[in-house]
Design a protein around this motif. Structure first.
Motif, short mmCIF file in Angstrom:
data_model
loop_
_atom_site.label_atom_id
_atom_site.label_comp_id
_atom_site.label_asym_id
_atom_site.label_seq_id
_atom_site.Cartn_x
_atom_site.Cartn_y
_atom_site.Cartn_z
N HIS A 201 -34.64 -42.77 -41.76
CA HIS A 201 -35.19 -42.93 -40.41
C HIS A 201 -34.26 -43.75 -39.53
N HIS A 202 -33.09 -44.07 -40.07
CA HIS A 202 -32.10 -44.84 -39.35
C HIS A 202 -30.77 -44.59 -40.03
N LYS A 203 -29.71 -44.43 -39.26
CA LYS A 203 -28.41 -44.08 -39.84
C LYS A 203 -27.90 -45.14 -40.80
N ALA A 204 -28.36 -46.38 -40.64
CA ALA A 204 -27.91 -47.46 -41.51
C ALA A 204 -28.68 -47.51 -42.83
N TYR A 219 -39.95 -28.71 -45.27
CA TYR A 219 -40.51 -29.46 -44.14
C TYR A 219 -39.87 -30.84 -44.13
N LEU A 220 -39.15 -31.15 -43.05
CA LEU A 220 -38.54 -32.46 -42.87
C LEU A 220 -38.90 -32.99 -41.50
N THR A 221 -39.11 -34.30 -41.43
CA THR A 221 -39.43 -34.93 -40.15
C THR A 221 -38.98 -36.38 -40.18
N ASP A 222 -38.92 -37.00 -38.99
CA ASP A 222 -38.60 -38.41 -38.84
C ASP A 222 -37.25 -38.80 -39.45
N LEU A 223 -36.26 -37.92 -39.29
CA LEU A 223 -34.92 -38.19 -39.81
C LEU A 223 -33.95 -38.54 -38.69
N ASN A 243 -37.07 -32.82 -37.06
CA ASN A 243 -37.60 -33.54 -35.91
C ASN A 243 -36.57 -33.77 -34.81
N SER A 244 -37.08 -33.86 -33.58
CA SER A 244 -36.29 -34.37 -32.46
C SER A 244 -37.26 -34.82 -31.38
N TYR A 251 -32.40 -44.07 -31.92
CA TYR A 251 -32.03 -44.91 -33.05
C TYR A 251 -32.66 -44.48 -34.37
N SER A 252 -33.74 -43.68 -34.33
CA SER A 252 -34.39 -43.33 -35.60
C SER A 252 -34.78 -41.86 -35.72
N HIS A 253 -34.42 -41.04 -34.73
CA HIS A 253 -34.70 -39.60 -34.77
C HIS A 253 -33.45 -38.83 -34.38
#
Length: 307
Positions: A201-204, A219-223, A243-244, A251-253
């Motif tokens: 949910h965050h690149k870090a 099914y993927l979301t909140d990435l 998701n988008s 920062y989290s999507h």
């Protein structure tokens, strides 16, 4: 929607909610999307129902869970899979009490360890040694691997809820397990394997999120980030979702360009955008933009069925 029999490699997915954490419309907002008369612009918080191998599986259980179940006419769930611990994906878990009541069974929930820990804190009354009468009866199941595991989260098996012990209500005391007498029912023997996809949910890598593959659908979301090795799990799909929340960086999507890049790389026959916010234009316009980029890319909406 009672979990039709089908081969394990083919799944059916119904979008119960396709909105962001505040849903659409947002309280108090008068933008063109929030005031749209198009039903596709009315979005509950993101969730999906999957019918796979004769089992009925819910992905996420947010604050709109009760309304989603009623709208879709769902009265049976074999398992609930949680993607992560945020309230827009877990805030409806208390309402699984209704499933306890209508099925006389506990509800199995599958997730990573940090999510289990969060749910035991947020819903402590459902895990107390002495349960308050009427508290939801849930069973937490650990999805192994994932965070810190170079091989990612591990595939796991889901079984029919019919094999769970029967529950009997005792007035003033609550539910009591009395065992099960339905094991002779062939439906009780149904089980499927689910493949989890490790994302962030965050690149870090600050918050782990799991997506799920059911045969030909993922099914993927909140990435906002996904490990390169996880794309191996996404080959040969008929349908994929991701998701988008807006065109530009978040920062989290995924931004829209990042989501389209994800679709390009996965190469599914059909790709659907979910977890939509009012920062995009109305559904019709956004869907037109996606199909201009690639005719197999679409915007999901509440009630859409993929099979």
């Amino acid at each position: 929607m009672q979990g039709q029999a089908m081969t394990e490699d083919k799944a059916k997915l119904t979008f119960l909610g396709t909105g962001t954490s505040q849903g659409v419309p947002i309280i108090g907002c008068d933008c063109p999307v929030c005031t749209s008369g198009d039903s596709r612009d009315k979005r509950f918080r993101s969730s999906a129902l999957v019918e796979y191998g004769g089992l009925t599986i819910l992905i996420d259980c947010g604050p709109d869970f009760r309304s989603q179940m009623l709208r879709a006419g769902v009265s049976h769930v074999d398992a609930i899979l949680l993607t992560h611990n945020h309230k827009d994906h877990t805030g409806g878990l208390d309402d699984v009490r209704s499933l306890n009541l209508c099925e006389k069974k506990p509800v199995n929930i599958y997730c990573q360890q940090y999510v289990i820990d969060a749910m035991k804190k947020d819903y402590s009354y459902a895990f107390a040694e002495k349960l308050y009468p009427g508290a939801p009866i849930i069973r937490m199941n650990l999805i192994g691997g994932g965070v810190g595991d170079e091989y990612g989260a591990k595939p796991f098996e889901i079984h029919s809820n019919l094999i769970e012990p029967d529950l009997v209500w005792e007035s003033g005391k609550g539910w009591k397990d009395v065992g099960s007498e339905v094991l002779s029912d062939p439906r009780a023997l149904r089980k499927v394997t689910v493949i989890p996809i490790q994302g962030w949910h965050h690149k870090a890598h600050e918050l782990s999120v799991l997506g799920y593959r059911f045969g030909n659908i993922a099914y993927l979301t909140d990435l906002n980030n996904i490990n390169d090795c996880e794309f191996e799990k996404l080959k040969g799909l008929d349908y994929v979702t991701v998701n988008s929340v807006k065109y530009t960086a978040h920062y989290s999507h995924f931004s829209l360009p990042e989501a389209l890049e994800f679709f390009d790389r996965v190469g599914a026959r059909h790709s659907y955008l979910t977890h939509i916010s009012h920062l995009f234009p109305v559904h019709e316009q956004l869907d037109r933009e996606l199909q201009a980029y690639n005719p197999s890319y679409h915007v999901a909406y509440d009630g859409l069925v993929l099979e």
